[in-house]
Motif scaffolding. Sequence first.
Motif, PDB file in Angstrom:
ATOM      1  N   LEU A   1      -1.613  -6.723   7.899  1.00  0.00           N
ATOM      2  CA  LEU A   1      -2.012  -5.351   7.571  1.00  0.00           C
ATOM      3  C   LEU A   1      -1.899  -4.475   8.818  1.00  0.00           C
ATOM      4  O   LEU A   1      -2.481  -4.791   9.861  1.00  0.00           O
ATOM      5  CB  LEU A   1      -3.462  -5.365   7.043  1.00  0.00           C
ATOM      6  CG  LEU A   1      -4.081  -4.042   6.600  1.00  0.00           C
ATOM      7  CD1 LEU A   1      -3.348  -3.452   5.395  1.00  0.00           C
ATOM      8  CD2 LEU A   1      -5.561  -4.239   6.250  1.00  0.00           C
ATOM      9  N   ASP A   2      -1.138  -3.397   8.708  1.00  0.00           N
ATOM     10  CA  ASP A   2      -1.034  -2.434   9.814  1.00  0.00           C
ATOM     11  C   ASP A   2      -2.251  -1.529   9.797  1.00  0.00           C
ATOM     12  O   ASP A   2      -2.424  -0.754   8.857  1.00  0.00           O
ATOM     13  CB  ASP A   2       0.181  -1.502   9.607  1.00  0.00           C
ATOM     14  CG  ASP A   2       1.481  -2.173   9.944  1.00  0.00           C
ATOM     15  OD1 ASP A   2       1.483  -3.032  10.839  1.00  0.00           O
ATOM     16  OD2 ASP A   2       2.500  -1.831   9.296  1.00  0.00           O
ATOM     17  N   SER A   3      -3.056  -1.584  10.839  1.00  0.00           N
ATOM     18  CA  SER A   3      -4.292  -0.797  10.786  1.00  0.00           C
ATOM     19  C   SER A   3      -4.035   0.694  10.996  1.00  0.00           C
ATOM     20  O   SER A   3      -4.847   1.521  10.623  1.00  0.00           O
ATOM     21  CB  SER A   3      -5.290  -1.317  11.814  1.00  0.00           C
ATOM     22  OG  SER A   3      -4.672  -1.396  13.075  1.00  0.00           O
ATOM     23  N   ASP A   4      -2.915   1.053  11.590  1.00  0.00           N
ATOM     24  CA  ASP A   4      -2.698   2.482  11.835  1.00  0.00           C
ATOM     25  C   ASP A   4      -1.862   3.178  10.756  1.00  0.00           C
ATOM     26  O   ASP A   4      -1.554   4.348  10.863  1.00  0.00           O
ATOM     27  CB  ASP A   4      -2.108   2.731  13.235  1.00  0.00           C
ATOM     28  CG  ASP A   4      -0.818   1.962  13.461  1.00  0.00           C
ATOM     29  OD1 ASP A   4      -0.400   1.203  12.560  1.00  0.00           O
ATOM     30  OD2 ASP A   4      -0.230   2.099  14.540  1.00  0.00           O
ATOM     31  N   SER A   5      -1.501   2.425   9.701  1.00  0.00           N
ATOM     32  CA  SER A   5      -0.727   3.059   8.632  1.00  0.00           C
ATOM     33  C   SER A   5      -1.609   3.567   7.495  1.00  0.00           C
ATOM     34  O   SER A   5      -1.125   4.207   6.578  1.00  0.00           O
ATOM     35  CB  SER A   5       0.282   2.074   8.046  1.00  0.00           C
ATOM     36  OG  SER A   5       1.079   1.537   9.051  1.00  0.00           O
ATOM     37  N   HIS A   6      -2.880   3.228   7.529  1.00  0.00           N
ATOM     38  CA  HIS A   6      -3.774   3.593   6.422  1.00  0.00           C
ATOM     39  C   HIS A   6      -5.068   4.117   7.016  1.00  0.00           C
ATOM     40  O   HIS A   6      -5.373   3.848   8.169  1.00  0.00           O
ATOM     41  CB  HIS A   6      -4.059   2.373   5.552  1.00  0.00           C
ATOM     42  CG  HIS A   6      -2.880   1.472   5.390  1.00  0.00           C
ATOM     43  ND1 HIS A   6      -1.821   1.794   4.588  1.00  0.00           N
ATOM     44  CD2 HIS A   6      -2.578   0.286   5.957  1.00  0.00           C
ATOM     45  CE1 HIS A   6      -0.902   0.835   4.665  1.00  0.00           C
ATOM     46  NE2 HIS A   6      -1.336  -0.091   5.493  1.00  0.00           N
TER      47      HIS A   6
ATOM     48  N   LEU B   1       0.812  -1.222   0.000  1.00  0.00           N
ATOM     49  CA  LEU B   1       0.000   0.000   0.000  1.00  0.00           C
ATOM     50  C   LEU B   1       0.846   1.273   0.000  1.00  0.00           C
ATOM     51  O   LEU B   1       0.356   2.349  -0.341  1.00  0.00           O
ATOM     52  CB  LEU B   1      -0.957   0.000   1.197  1.00  0.00           C
ATOM     53  CG  LEU B   1      -2.174  -0.926   1.071  1.00  0.00           C
ATOM     54  CD1 LEU B   1      -2.861  -1.102   2.418  1.00  0.00           C
ATOM     55  CD2 LEU B   1      -3.168  -0.398   0.037  1.00  0.00           C
ATOM     56  N   GLN B   2       2.105   1.134   0.403  1.00  0.00           N
ATOM     57  CA  GLN B   2       2.983   2.308   0.325  1.00  0.00           C
ATOM     58  C   GLN B   2       3.477   2.540  -1.096  1.00  0.00           C
ATOM     59  O   GLN B   2       3.835   3.648  -1.463  1.00  0.00           O
ATOM     60  CB  GLN B   2       4.196   2.125   1.242  1.00  0.00           C
ATOM     61  CG  GLN B   2       3.859   2.297   2.712  1.00  0.00           C
ATOM     62  CD  GLN B   2       4.938   1.715   3.610  1.00  0.00           C
ATOM     63  OE1 GLN B   2       6.065   1.482   3.183  1.00  0.00           O
ATOM     64  NE2 GLN B   2       4.584   1.458   4.854  1.00  0.00           N
ATOM     65  N   TYR B   3       3.506   1.474  -1.880  1.00  0.00           N
ATOM     66  CA  TYR B   3       4.049   1.579  -3.233  1.00  0.00           C
ATOM     67  C   TYR B   3       2.975   1.686  -4.310  1.00  0.00           C
ATOM     68  O   TYR B   3       3.242   2.111  -5.420  1.00  0.00           O
ATOM     69  CB  TYR B   3       4.926   0.357  -3.543  1.00  0.00           C
ATOM     70  CG  TYR B   3       6.275   0.404  -2.889  1.00  0.00           C
ATOM     71  CD1 TYR B   3       7.392   0.827  -3.599  1.00  0.00           C
ATOM     72  CD2 TYR B   3       6.437   0.053  -1.552  1.00  0.00           C
ATOM     73  CE1 TYR B   3       8.646   0.879  -3.012  1.00  0.00           C
ATOM     74  CE2 TYR B   3       7.679   0.100  -0.943  1.00  0.00           C
ATOM     75  CZ  TYR B   3       8.782   0.508  -1.680  1.00  0.00           C
ATOM     76  OH  TYR B   3      10.013   0.562  -1.088  1.00  0.00           O
ATOM     77  N   LEU B   4       1.777   1.207  -3.999  1.00  0.00           N
ATOM     78  CA  LEU B   4       0.714   1.161  -5.009  1.00  0.00           C
ATOM     79  C   LEU B   4      -0.548   1.778  -4.437  1.00  0.00           C
ATOM     80  O   LEU B   4      -0.727   1.802  -3.218  1.00  0.00           O
ATOM     81  CB  LEU B   4       0.427  -0.302  -5.387  1.00  0.00           C
ATOM     82  CG  LEU B   4       1.563  -1.084  -6.053  1.00  0.00           C
ATOM     83  CD1 LEU B   4       1.338  -2.585  -5.886  1.00  0.00           C
ATOM     84  CD2 LEU B   4       1.645  -0.723  -7.529  1.00  0.00           C
TER      85      LEU B   4
END
Lengths: 221, 213
Positions: free
Chosen positions: A170-175, A140-143
């Motif tokens: 999946l990191d819930s606090d990164s998105h 999700l950081q790249y796409l």
Amino acid sequence: MNDRFEVRGILPENSLPEIPAGHNIGIIGPTMTGKQRIAIQMLATPYNSGEGILCITTNRPEEIYDVLRDHVDSLDRERVGIIDASGREGRELVDVSTETVSSPSDLTGISIGTAKLSRQLESQGVRGVRYGLISVSTLLQYLDSQTVFQFLHVFTKRIEETEGLGIFILDSDSHNPQVVNTITGQFDGIVQLRESENNDLEFRIRGFDQKTVPWQTLEQD
Amino acid sequence: MTDGTPPVILIAEDEESVAEGYELWLGHRYEIKLAFDGKEALEMIDESVDLVMLDRMMPKLSGEQVLAEIRKRNIDCRVAMVTAVDPDFDVIEMGFDAYITKPPDRQELIDTIESLLDRAEIDTELQEYHSLMARKGALLSQKAEDELDDSEEYRDLLERIDSKRAEVDANLGDMGCDIDFVGAVREIDDVDEGFEEIDRPPTEPSEKGEHGK
């Protein structure tokens, strides 16, 4: 082929003893809540039953390999495949089959590596493959989230049709919460993690056609 | 391709009689273009072509070379290799979406073409599926699920999600099959190189549900 994968003993009180073959499960929570430990345990626990492990990592492959080895008494290298999607140059030696792709955004490369390694595992006569994707958050950081969602749809379908087990971090606090919810829609069930007010780690299980289990404390060893 | 005109298929085959045989089989279903060597095939390929059938052994440029050039130019079309020898895994790595063993059976040929044309739709369909799921995701970040279950609008959304998913999965094909699986991922991957920015569905409620909790 297995009709279910054992994951007994990873979560306390036998709350998730096994997962049906073909299912995809998300391990979701904020950073530092032990997602990777649980994911690796789920990948490696049953190892002696003749299953294979195919792990896509956006971290250094030797890191994943070392952790895997900590959880498995005698890691039979023939039954482990790692796809290095870290995009990092200069690799240390990992003595398991490794496929390397240019960057975490090289989805076609990841799919070719997956096909290649699953053929290899098949030729070793494994009885079912546990797939790991560590982690969706790096993708999700790249796409953009739509592309990651699309990829996960195809990838989870592959796992479903080959009767494997898919484990996704999946990191819930990164998105943002909407993205987390949307991505979560690709999983058959999730293990959610959080830190409680008194700093205990807690978990709950959702999906798998069972009622939502309330938050419980995750024992730390 | 979605506007009702027949799909365009470019057949690159150096044996004229074989090429014309294919045209005879396929001409009533698709718009057929014929190229008799690899170089000619490359000259004829453009965005209007939905699918290319490439003979592996051709004069001037081999099927593999033509494929490499198509991928390099980033042309959005499916490429099937037609080969007399049973292909190896390298066919997948080279980037072919399917292979057809020579001489093909008529029905087999049509089935392969149809499944590739179906797959050409999955990128769009998955985008539509994503936008429905994103709407659900936004609602779930604002309200609890049992609260939503009472809403007719939410139930309607769930129904649309189910039917869209069935549509997507029907066109995906057999994801247990390596070449189909890689081909499906390539369909998704391709879009990102070019016009993704302008291609995003405007109705998507992205970012707005962010402050829900």
